[in-house]
Design a protein around this motif. Structure first.
Motif, short mmCIF file in Angstrom:
data_model
loop_
_atom_site.label_atom_id
_atom_site.label_comp_id
_atom_site.label_asym_id
_atom_site.label_seq_id
_atom_site.Cartn_x
_atom_site.Cartn_y
_atom_site.Cartn_z
N GLU A 62 0.82 -1.22 0.00
CA GLU A 62 0.00 0.00 0.00
C GLU A 62 0.84 1.26 0.00
O GLU A 62 0.43 2.29 -0.54
CB GLU A 62 -0.92 0.02 1.22
N THR A 63 2.01 1.21 0.62
CA THR A 63 2.80 2.43 0.74
C THR A 63 3.40 2.87 -0.59
O THR A 63 3.70 4.05 -0.78
CB THR A 63 3.93 2.25 1.77
N THR A 64 3.60 1.93 -1.52
CA THR A 64 4.15 2.30 -2.84
C THR A 64 3.18 2.02 -3.97
O THR A 64 3.49 2.32 -5.12
CB THR A 64 5.46 1.52 -3.11
N ALA A 65 2.02 1.42 -3.64
CA ALA A 65 1.00 1.11 -4.65
C ALA A 65 1.55 0.20 -5.75
O ALA A 65 1.28 0.40 -6.93
CB ALA A 65 0.41 2.38 -5.24
N THR A 66 2.34 -0.80 -5.35
CA THR A 66 2.91 -1.75 -6.32
C THR A 66 2.73 -3.17 -5.80
O THR A 66 2.53 -3.41 -4.61
CB THR A 66 4.41 -1.48 -6.53
N TRP A 67 2.83 -4.13 -6.74
CA TRP A 67 2.75 -5.54 -6.39
C TRP A 67 4.16 -6.08 -6.20
O TRP A 67 5.04 -5.84 -7.03
CB TRP A 67 2.01 -6.33 -7.47
N GLN A 68 4.37 -6.82 -5.11
CA GLN A 68 5.69 -7.31 -4.75
C GLN A 68 5.72 -8.84 -4.73
O GLN A 68 4.68 -9.50 -4.77
CB GLN A 68 6.09 -6.76 -3.37
N ARG A 109 -4.26 7.23 -2.01
CA ARG A 109 -3.50 6.16 -1.37
C ARG A 109 -2.43 5.58 -2.28
O ARG A 109 -1.39 5.12 -1.84
CB ARG A 109 -4.43 5.04 -0.92
N PHE A 110 -2.70 5.62 -3.61
CA PHE A 110 -1.79 4.99 -4.55
C PHE A 110 -0.52 5.81 -4.79
O PHE A 110 0.39 5.36 -5.47
CB PHE A 110 -2.51 4.72 -5.88
N SER A 111 -0.47 7.03 -4.25
CA SER A 111 0.75 7.83 -4.40
C SER A 111 1.78 7.47 -3.34
O SER A 111 2.91 7.95 -3.38
CB SER A 111 0.41 9.32 -4.32
N GLY A 112 1.40 6.62 -2.37
CA GLY A 112 2.34 6.21 -1.34
C GLY A 112 2.17 7.00 -0.05
O GLY A 112 1.47 8.01 0.00
N CYS A 113 2.83 6.52 0.99
CA CYS A 113 2.69 7.11 2.32
C CYS A 113 3.69 8.24 2.53
O CYS A 113 4.88 8.11 2.20
CB CYS A 113 2.89 6.02 3.38
N GLY A 114 3.22 9.35 3.09
CA GLY A 114 4.10 10.46 3.40
C GLY A 114 4.97 10.17 4.62
O GLY A 114 4.83 9.13 5.28
N ASP A 115 5.87 11.09 4.95
CA ASP A 115 6.84 10.86 6.02
C ASP A 115 6.43 11.46 7.36
O ASP A 115 7.01 11.12 8.39
CB ASP A 115 8.20 11.45 5.63
N THR A 116 5.47 12.37 7.37
CA THR A 116 5.12 13.08 8.60
C THR A 116 3.94 12.42 9.29
O THR A 116 2.85 12.32 8.72
CB THR A 116 4.78 14.55 8.29
N TRP A 117 4.16 11.98 10.53
CA TRP A 117 3.11 11.31 11.30
C TRP A 117 2.56 12.25 12.37
O TRP A 117 3.32 12.95 13.04
CB TRP A 117 3.65 10.03 11.95
N LEU A 118 1.24 12.28 12.50
CA LEU A 118 0.57 13.15 13.45
C LEU A 118 -0.32 12.32 14.37
O LEU A 118 -0.85 11.27 13.97
CB LEU A 118 -0.31 14.17 12.71
#
Length: 308
Positions: free
Chosen positions: A179-185, A232-241
């Motif tokens: 989900e974080t990179t929107a790719t199949w692994q 969501r498909f653009s990946g997860c950002g770095d800043t957590w709140l």
């Protein structure tokens, strides 16, 4: 105007494998492949067969039998001195239309010259509505599907791994969705992911918040925007709140408080300002009065103002 052998010779020359036109123009390569399937009985080497020119001429005449306008254009665009790029651009559109219907009008599929071995992609046809290529195991199949549907099984969730996965029918392997990179692994990635999840929190997409969400070891809920917020498909950002920080960040801005009204000057201040202004404008008067005399004048004016 009928298609002649000379026109087919020009066609062969332009679409010959390794020739200058086909080498320089991707569309020419596509056109040659489509003609092989749609007109020349899946013979990918048709441009090299000079001894078949008359047969190819007759096949093209059959195709143009009910379309004299296009037959005229074909002859005109393959005449000596014609521009091959113009011809390829025009004829590729024509042949793409031919793909949609078999010569007898039955709408059958055509042999797929580019099948990679994926089960169910032996034949293809072009969907006239979506303009997508659809595939099936037989020409007269009633079940046509896109390449991805033929190759991959429908994704499902694997609870032990905490991931969605699908089966790749071509390579006979499972693929796992990141989900974080929107790719199949691959499987190795899934195993590493499971190990990381055992070691710490893993972000998941929260549809309600339209953000990535994770739960820390202390039970704190944390949220992060996608790289492109809401996608969501653009990946997860770095800043957590934290939950509270998200609410505070997204709360509507409060209107600014109105500026405090400036207090009106007192009577004494007003008198002093008036006297100071008069003295600034009258040098002789200013130099003729001592500070004590100025204060006396101000005091008299204040008393006069107050009595009024």
């Amino acid at each position: 105007m009928a298609v002649e052998s000379e026109n087919v010779e020009q066609l062969r020359e332009w679409l010959a494998q390794g020739g200058p036109v086909r080498s320089a123009c991707t569309a020419a390569d596509v056109l040659a492949d489509k003609l092989a399937v749609v007109v020349f009985e899946s013979d990918a080497q048709w441009p090299e067969r000079a001894d078949q020119v008359d047969d190819y001429r007759d096949r093209l005449r059959d195709r143009f039998a009910d379309d004299t306008t296009r037959a005229y254009h074909f002859v005109e665009l393959t005449a000596p001195g014609a521009d091959p790029d113009v011809f390829v651009d025009w004829f590729l559109r024509v042949v793409t239309e031919w793909e949609q219907t078999a010569p007898d009008g039955a709408g059958l599929g055509l042999p797929n010259p580019h099948t990679d071995g994926t089960p169910g992609t032996e034949y293809y046809r072009l969907d006239p509505v979506t303009q997508e290529y659809l595939y099936a195991p037989t020409a007269d199949s009633h079940d046509w599907a896109t390449y991805d549907r033929r190759r991959y099984a429908e994704p499902t969730h694997h609870h032990a791994y905490g991931l969605d996965y699908r089966y790749d029918r071509l390579d006979s392997v499972h693929q796992w969705y990141d989900e974080t990179t929107a790719t199949w692994q691959d499987q190795a990635w899934a195993d590493e992911h499971a190990a990381r999840e055992d070691a710490g929190p893993v972000p998941r997409w929260d549809h309600d918040w339209q953000m990535f969400h994770r739960v820390g070891r202390d039970g704190t809920h944390e949220f992060a925007d996608a790289v492109t917020p809401g996608d969501r498909f653009s990946g997860c950002g770095d800043t957590w709140l934290t939950h509270a920080e998200v609410l505070e960040r997204d709360a509507p801005e409060k209107p600014a408080a109105p500026a405090a009204e400036t207090a009106a000057p007192s009577g004494e201040d007003s008198v002093r300002a008036t006297v100071a202004s008069v003295l600034r404008e009258n040098r002789d008067l200013r130099e003729g009065l001592t500070p004590e005399e100025v204060d006396a004048v101000i005091a008299d004016l204040i008393r006069t103002t107050s009595s009024n």
